[in-house]
Scaffold this active site. Structure first.
Site, mmCIF file in Angstrom:
data_model
loop_
_atom_site.group_PDB
_atom_site.id
_atom_site.type_symbol
_atom_site.label_atom_id
_atom_site.label_comp_id
_atom_site.label_asym_id
_atom_site.label_seq_id
_atom_site.Cartn_x
_atom_site.Cartn_y
_atom_site.Cartn_z
ATOM 1 N N SER A 33 0.819 -1.211 0.000
ATOM 2 C CA SER A 33 0.000 0.000 0.000
ATOM 3 C C SER A 33 0.845 1.250 0.000
ATOM 4 C CB SER A 33 -0.901 0.005 1.231
ATOM 5 O OG SER A 33 -0.143 -0.096 2.397
ATOM 6 N N LEU A 232 5.317 0.281 2.108
ATOM 7 C CA LEU A 232 4.771 1.044 3.220
ATOM 8 C C LEU A 232 4.580 2.488 2.760
ATOM 9 C CD1 LEU A 232 7.041 -0.173 6.180
ATOM 10 C CD2 LEU A 232 4.720 -0.928 5.659
ATOM 11 N N ASP A 233 3.562 3.158 3.291
ATOM 12 C CA ASP A 233 3.387 4.573 3.002
ATOM 13 C C ASP A 233 4.656 5.321 3.384
ATOM 14 O OD1 ASP A 233 0.797 4.030 2.288
ATOM 15 O OD2 ASP A 233 -0.057 4.664 4.207
ATOM 16 N N ARG A 234 4.871 6.460 2.751
ATOM 17 C CA ARG A 234 6.090 7.223 3.016
ATOM 18 C C ARG A 234 6.216 7.586 4.492
ATOM 19 N NH1 ARG A 234 8.008 12.611 2.910
ATOM 20 N NH2 ARG A 234 5.965 13.528 2.511
ATOM 21 N N THR A 236 4.913 5.993 7.046
ATOM 22 C CA THR A 236 4.855 4.816 7.917
ATOM 23 C C THR A 236 6.241 4.212 8.067
ATOM 24 O OG1 THR A 236 2.606 4.346 7.160
ATOM 25 C CG2 THR A 236 3.778 2.561 8.278
#
EC number: 5.4.99.-
Length: 462
Positions: A33, A232-234, A236
């Site tokens: 994601s 991973l999201d930036r 996170t």
């Protein structure tokens, strides 16, 4: 035995056909994601540099008399592959707890799109590349930074033809990220597992290239040609896995498809989260892929997250999150919907969502109004980089002014670059941390875990 061989041959032919179709169409399989809309198994459009660097080279053919030569893109090995030349484009320096990239020159390269055929370069720039005024492109042409089929563009009125190859040299600036080092949790012949700091994208995207996990691992740890298993999201942090070979990547990807991969996150949320287990199965819809904003909506994709409270300090709660699906921003959106947004979430804990900040899906704005409010709120805080966008050139006089190219011996200053003329506030290291951490990834053959972050300790106080 013959039947077994025929079945294996048929399976191999089918997989090969799918791979060729994906390769020829310029699309690739996505996972995790990390990028908006890139859920496991979704088709994800590569970034411009990924398209150019990973595109298969066309077969050689003879050039007929009078025919214009078009250089083929380079063919690189499978996986995220960057060469020593890519890593040498610029260098890092550290300042105020931040990792910074020295500005550098970069070539954006693309073939003429079908809708551009028969249109002039001037028309294409004015309609599809509006981030810069036309005066900039005129000056860039005079400076030799625009090339069509490797020939300098002298006249922007030139009409584009099918298969034309355009190269645009720009002066590139990257936003700073945290100076926290990337810790390697495990490495063997098959995988490398790292503890990703917050604020770093996994791979080149948007304004980020060298300030990414992929580039830092390649430049500072000599780990190259890695295959992304999940993202991973930036903002996170936490456990991030890469495969070293295509075979390993496929094997783990199969575990993901069969729901054999267990993911465990921790976060700190606003308020006193319920002591009992909470399950949220609200569907999630992407509001904007460009900005990276989602919300709960009946028309969204189905998903499920299980939450368990770990501690409460009187103001905020530490919550364990078990996502059973991999939708974009799933944990963050579900927590917002439940009324317990992550304490310092730069998107889902903002005033732009209204008095209740999106609790129960109550926003009171259209999607367009919501996006505008989010952008304005971050613009007022000079934190647009959090949304992955940059401030447009606000100098309206630039349209009618001609820029001139002066001496440019110092690569960190460019007389044509609008970014060089803007002074931006550096974020503090604290602003680059979001209280969401991937604590554990467990599969059929592995179990990787990082340390609990400081902000997740029971006695932690801000």
């Amino acid at each position: 035995m013959a039947l077994l061989f025929e079945r294996e041959l048929w399976q191999w032919l089918c997989s090969r056909r799918r791979a060729l179709l994906q390769q020829s169409s310029g699309w690739r399989k996505g996972c995790g994601s990390g990028r908006a809309g890139s859920g496991r198994g979704a088709l994800v459009r590569p970034s411009p540099e990924e398209e150019e660097e990973a595109a298969p080279a066309p077969k050689k053919r003879r050039v007929a008399a009078g025919e214009r030569y078009v250089p083929p893109p380079r063919k690189l090995k499978a996986g995220v592959s960057f060469s020593a030349a890519h890593f040498a484009e610029t260098s890092y320096y550290f300042e105020g707890g931040l990792r910074k990239v020295r500005p550098y020159y970069f070539d954006f390269r693309t073939y003429c799109k079908g809708r551009w055929v028969g249109r002039s370069l001037l028309h294409v720039f004015s309609t599809e590349f509006r981030a810069q005024p036309l005066a900039f492109y005129r000056a860039a042409a005079r400076a030799g930074r625009l090339r069509l089929n490797e020939e300098p563009v002298r006249d922007l009125d030139v009409v584009l033809k099918n298969n034309d190859f355009l190269r645009n040299t720009v002066h590139r600036h990257e936003p700073p990220v945290t100076a926290q080092p990337i810790q390697i949790l495990a490495e063997d012949d098959e995988v490398v597992v790292v503890d990703k700091p917050s604020s770093l994208p996994v791979h080149p995207c948007g304004r980020f290239r060298h300030n990414t996990i992929i580039f830092i691992l390649g430049k500072e740890h000599n780990l190259k040609e890695l295959h992304t298993i999940h993202r991973l999201d930036r903002m996170t942090s936490g456990v991030l896995m890469f495969a070293k070979t295509v075979e390993v990547s496929k094997r783990i990807d199969e575990q993901v498809r069969e729901r054999q991969l267990e993911k465990e996150y921790v976060c700190r949320v606003v308020g006193e989260f319920p002591e009992h287990e909470v399950v949220c199965e609200e569907p999630i819809l992407v509001v904007s892929y460009k900005v990276g904003v989602c919300r709960v909506d009946p028309k969204g994709k189905s998903c499920k997250t299980i939450f368990q409270r770990l501690s409460y300090n009187g103001k905020t709660s530490v919550v364990k999150c078990l996502p059973r699906t991999g939708r974009t921003h799933q944990i963050r959106v579900h927590l917002q919907y439940l009324g317990y947004p992550i304490v310092n979430d730069p998107i889902y804990n903002m005033e732009a969502w209204g008095p209740e900040k999106g609790k129960g899906g109550k926003i009171g704005k259209t999607d367009e109004e919501l996006l505008k409010a989010l952008v304005e709120e971050h613009r007022s805080k000079q934190s647009l980089d959090v949304l992955g966008i940059s401030e447009e050139d606000l100098n309206t006089d630039a349209e009618n002014q001609d820029s001139e190219l002066g001496s440019c011996e110092n690569k960190e200053k460019d007389p044509l670059c609008m970014e060089c003329k803007i002074t931006r506030r550096d974020p503090s290291p604290k602003e680059l941390v979001m209280y969401l951490h991937a604590l554990r990834y467990k599969g059929a053959e592995f179990d990787y875990c990082s340390k609990m972050p400081e902000w997740a300790m029971e006695d932690w106080e801000e």
